[in-house]
Design an enzyme around this catalytic site. Structure first.
Site, PDB file in Angstrom:
ATOM      1  N   ASP A   1      -0.254 -52.944  10.909  1.00 45.02           N
ATOM      2  CA  ASP A   1      -0.895 -51.882  10.147  1.00 45.02           C
ATOM      3  C   ASP A   1       0.057 -50.701  10.018  1.00 45.02           C
ATOM      4  O   ASP A   1       0.811 -50.404  10.949  1.00 45.02           O
ATOM      5  CB  ASP A   1      -2.166 -51.436  10.876  1.00 45.02           C
ATOM      6  CG  ASP A   1      -3.087 -50.598  10.006  1.00 45.02           C
ATOM      7  OD1 ASP A   1      -4.074 -51.171   9.501  1.00 45.02           O
ATOM      8  OD2 ASP A   1      -2.820 -49.393   9.821  1.00 45.02           O
TER       9      ASP A   1
ATOM     10  N   GLU B   1       3.821 -35.458   7.492  1.00 42.60           N
ATOM     11  CA  GLU B   1       3.274 -35.187   8.836  1.00 42.60           C
ATOM     12  C   GLU B   1       4.232 -35.664   9.927  1.00 42.60           C
ATOM     13  O   GLU B   1       3.823 -36.273  10.923  1.00 42.60           O
ATOM     14  CB  GLU B   1       1.892 -35.844   8.979  1.00 42.60           C
ATOM     15  CG  GLU B   1       0.989 -35.569   7.782  1.00 42.60           C
ATOM     16  CD  GLU B   1      -0.438 -36.075   7.932  1.00 42.60           C
ATOM     17  OE1 GLU B   1      -1.356 -35.273   7.781  1.00 42.60           O
ATOM     18  OE2 GLU B   1      -0.620 -37.270   8.204  1.00 42.60           O
TER      19      GLU B   1
ATOM     20  N   GLU C   1      -0.587 -31.059  13.824  1.00 44.30           N
ATOM     21  CA  GLU C   1      -1.934 -31.563  13.550  1.00 44.30           C
ATOM     22  C   GLU C   1      -2.726 -31.659  14.846  1.00 44.30           C
ATOM     23  O   GLU C   1      -2.189 -32.079  15.889  1.00 44.30           O
ATOM     24  CB  GLU C   1      -1.849 -32.949  12.895  1.00 44.30           C
ATOM     25  CG  GLU C   1      -3.226 -33.495  12.531  1.00 44.30           C
ATOM     26  CD  GLU C   1      -3.180 -34.883  11.898  1.00 44.30           C
ATOM     27  OE1 GLU C   1      -2.091 -35.306  11.452  1.00 44.30           O
ATOM     28  OE2 GLU C   1      -4.241 -35.533  11.860  1.00 44.30           O
TER      29      GLU C   1
ATOM     30  N   CYS D   1     -10.106 -36.503  10.072  1.00 41.59           N
ATOM     31  CA  CYS D   1      -9.661 -37.187  11.293  1.00 41.59           C
ATOM     32  C   CYS D   1      -9.767 -36.308  12.531  1.00 41.59           C
ATOM     33  O   CYS D   1     -10.075 -36.792  13.619  1.00 41.59           O
ATOM     34  CB  CYS D   1      -8.223 -37.678  11.122  1.00 41.59           C
ATOM     35  SG  CYS D   1      -7.075 -36.423  10.521  1.00 41.59           S
TER      36      CYS D   1
HETATM   37 ZN   LIG Z   1      -6.203 -35.253  12.269  1.00 38.78          ZN
END
Ligand SMILES: [Zn+2]
Length: 655
Positions: free
Chosen positions: A204, A314, A330, A407
């Site tokens: 993945d 990110e 994050e 998230c």
């Molecule tokens: Zn997040």
């Protein structure tokens, strides 16, 4: 279970397998009672978690499950193939919370009802073959496992497994675990090496299922889940995803020299590396975990413990590339860093991993949630400039009720709700306390239970008292206390009353107190909580010539609202003036502020064109040539952005 039976030991996100080789084991039944972290947990319990079902309903996640089950009509809602993961992370958080509630209390019954209802939606949405991803089931892509780079199906499966393990450990109920195992079995039948005869040799794009599969092995004893995790971990870096750095596919983790690419992806992968090294005694994986953790901690971690210097993709960024106003940091990356570090702490027994956990917990993690637990930050910058314009949205420097890509909020909830499981461990010869919070923690000495309770007003006070509540052994055993890396001095008072000031020897970051402990005996650790100025490595260009203020484990910042009469970017701190701590019960839910001296620099009347020659480049003091001293009020970084919008900064120029 009969009414007279004791409930099974309450375990957390990690329960080592029977063949694990780790220096330390997490201990069962930890209790956080009162103090700083209990209050944060209460906020999550009373604001974040109960509101979850409503937010997941309004964001469309629950609709998507009904759609997959054929119990709703209409379009798929939400923009991402990982919408299901928000549901799973909430289920995990709610499960840890259920473990703390009495099942017959009104609160416990209400939450259990919500959990059961949502588990029912998840179970209904699962296909007969075990597959489950509402995005693809709604026909949004070309079909299951056709877009491994972006499809997030195994990522979502990982969060489903972690939720199921949490629910099983917390309640003993099987329903969600059965769903998770069916999906895991489907994945196991689908993925494997090219010579295995399985249809797909692939991984993945977002690691997560790997660490979850190790935990599923630990929960079920099924070795093939561990093997599948090992296959996935070793398949990154084989070019199955085009060799992309973003997806951790550039180089095999066994030979990687640097943390790189998408920070959360890297750290979830490394959590699995630590898990596998623990369960299989794989020395190469252990060395990779140690090497990459060190590289991250020494060159790519912000003062707040946050990681990820790039908004673009990110990503981690280069060593010492740690810009303040463009810090990405994050909230999920802080969660992932804590998960990786905790696994390394258990594997190696070294206190340095828990040092970083403390820094991250109190700062870059906690800043992600507002004080009232109802608004969130996706990114956690270390500076918001004067005149900052903000378009809102997920990547805003202003707190938001929920995100389009949601998230972070349920990630904070699941860690906060299981926080007590990151505090203590045992090595069979005593208890190690990695973090300091009020509560009760268990250990083992040659399989006999020992229990220590902790009394403290940490992080506001440096005094931490330990009382042995239970010691079912006559053998000497060791109470190990982590002496934080930031601590410049400490005093320890032994049960016999003897006092040791800054002379006790440390062992790999631990203060070891070994004796034949008797119930009722006490020791007291006093850490030096004087506020301090901190400098960065000189290679961090972004903050050269600056200092930050810290006190204990807390990083401090200035906020505009406390400094009327000009912008924060004009302020220069005077390090020759002392720092003083002042507790403010009235402010931000009661915090200790730090007062400092400084003055404002100003732009010359003729203007400050950005690039004057160096001999004329001088900030002139604001008031007729005299630098008017001003008092600066620094607040804990975690509490910023809870009042008026405005500028903020952690690093302050000294001249
Ligand atoms: Zn997040």
């Amino acid at each position: 279970m009969s009414a007279t039976q004791d409930p099974p030991p309450r375990t957390g996100p990690i329960r080592l397998g029977p063949h694990a080789r780790a220096a330390l084991r997490p201990t069962a039944d930890p209790v956080v009672a009162g103090g700083f972290w209990a209050r944060r947990q209460e906020v999550v319990a009373h604001a974040g978690i109960p509101q979850g079902p409503l937010l997941l309903e309004s964001a469309g996640n629950l609709h998507d499950l009904r759609l997959a089950a054929g119990k709703a009509t209409g379009e798929f809602r939400g923009d991402y193939p990982f919408m299901d993961s928000d549901v799973y992370k909430w289920l995990e958080a709610a499960s840890w919370q259920l473990a703390r509630l009495h099942p017959d209390s009104p609160e416990g019954r209400r939450l259990a009802d919500d959990v059961e209802r949502i588990i029912g939606l998840v179970a209904d949405a699962q296909q007969p073959d075990g597959y489950l991803n509402t995005w693809f089931q709604a026909g949004k892509g070309r079909g299951p496992f056709t877009d491994l780079r972006w499809g997030h199906e195994l990522y979502c499966a990982g969060h489903l497994i972690q939720a199921a393990v949490a629910h099983h450990r917390a309640t003993g109920r099987e329903q969600l675990l059965t769903v998770a195992r069916r999906f895991a079995d489907h994945i196991d039948a689908t993925f494997g090496p090219a010579d295995s005869g399985k249809p797909i040799d692939g991984i993945d794009g977002h690691p997560e299922v790997e660490t979850a599969l190790v935990e599923l092995y630990r929960e079920t004893g099924e070795r093939r889940y561990l093997d599948l995790a090992g296959y996935f971990v070793d398949s990154f870096g084989r070019g199955l995803l085009g060799g992309e750095t973003y997806c951790q596919d550039r180089v095999p983790v066994r030979s990687a020299r640097h943390v790189e690419g998408h920070a959360v992806r890297q750290l979830y992968l490394l959590a699995a590396v630590a898990d596998l090294a623990t369960e299989t005694e794989d020395a190469q994986l252990r060395a990779a975990g140690e090497r990459l953790w060190s590289e991250m901690a020494t060159t790519k971690t912000y003062l707040t413990g946050g990681v990820g210097a790039h908004h673009d993709k990110e990503e981690f960024g280069d060593p010492y590339e740690l810009p303040t106003e463009r810090a990405y940091c994050e909230t999920c990356a802080s969660v992932a860093s804590i998960q990786f570090s905790w696994r390394m702490a258990l594997l190696t027994g070294s206190a340095r991993y828990s040092d970083l956990i403390e820094r991250t917990l109190f700062n870059g993690f906690l800043s992600g949630m507002s004080l009232d637990g109802e608004r969130w930050l996706y990114i956690n910058p270390l500076q918001v400039r004067d005149g900052h314009t903000d378009q809102g949205g997920d990547k805003s420097a202003r707190r938001t009720r929920w995100f389009r890509c949601a998230c972070c909020p349920p990630n904070v909830m699941r860690l906060a709700a299981s926080f007590e499981h990151y505090i203590s461990s045992t090595d069979g010869r005593g208890i190690q306390l990695h973090q300091y919070t009020q509560g009760t923690f268990r250990g083992e000495v040659s399989e006999a239970p020992v229990v220590v309770s902790v009394n403290t007003d940490y992080p506001w006070q440096g005094r931490i008292a330990f009382t042995v509540d239970e010691s079912a052994t006559d053998e000497p055993w060791t109470l190990s206390l982590r002496i934080p890396q930031w601590s410049s001095g400490f005093t320890v008072q032994y049960p016999d009353g003897a006092l040791d000031e800054n002379t006790a020897a440390l062992d790999d970051g631990w203060l070891r107190l070994t004796r034949s402990w008797k119930p009722g005996e006490r020791a007291v650790l006093e850490l030096d909580m004087e506020p301090r100025f901190t400098q960065a490595d000189p290679r961090v260009d972004a903050v050269r010539g600056c200092v930050a203020i810290e006190r204990g484990p807390l990083v401090y910042c200035l906020e505009q609202v406390d400094h009327p009469g000009g912008g924060l970017d004009e302020i220069v701190i005077d390090t020759s003036r002392p720092l003083t701590a002042k507790h403010r019960p009235d402010l931000l839910g009661a915090v200790t502020t730090v007062l400092a001296g400084g003055h404002r620099r100003a732009i010359p009347e003729r203007g400050w064109w950005p690039y004057p020659s160096s001999d004329t480049a001088e900030f002139v003091p604001r008031e007729n040539g005299a630098a008017a001293p001003i008092e600066l009020t620094a607040i804990p970084y975690y509490a910023w952005a809870n009042r008026r919008d405005g500028s903020m900064r952690v690093w302050l120029p000294t001249s």
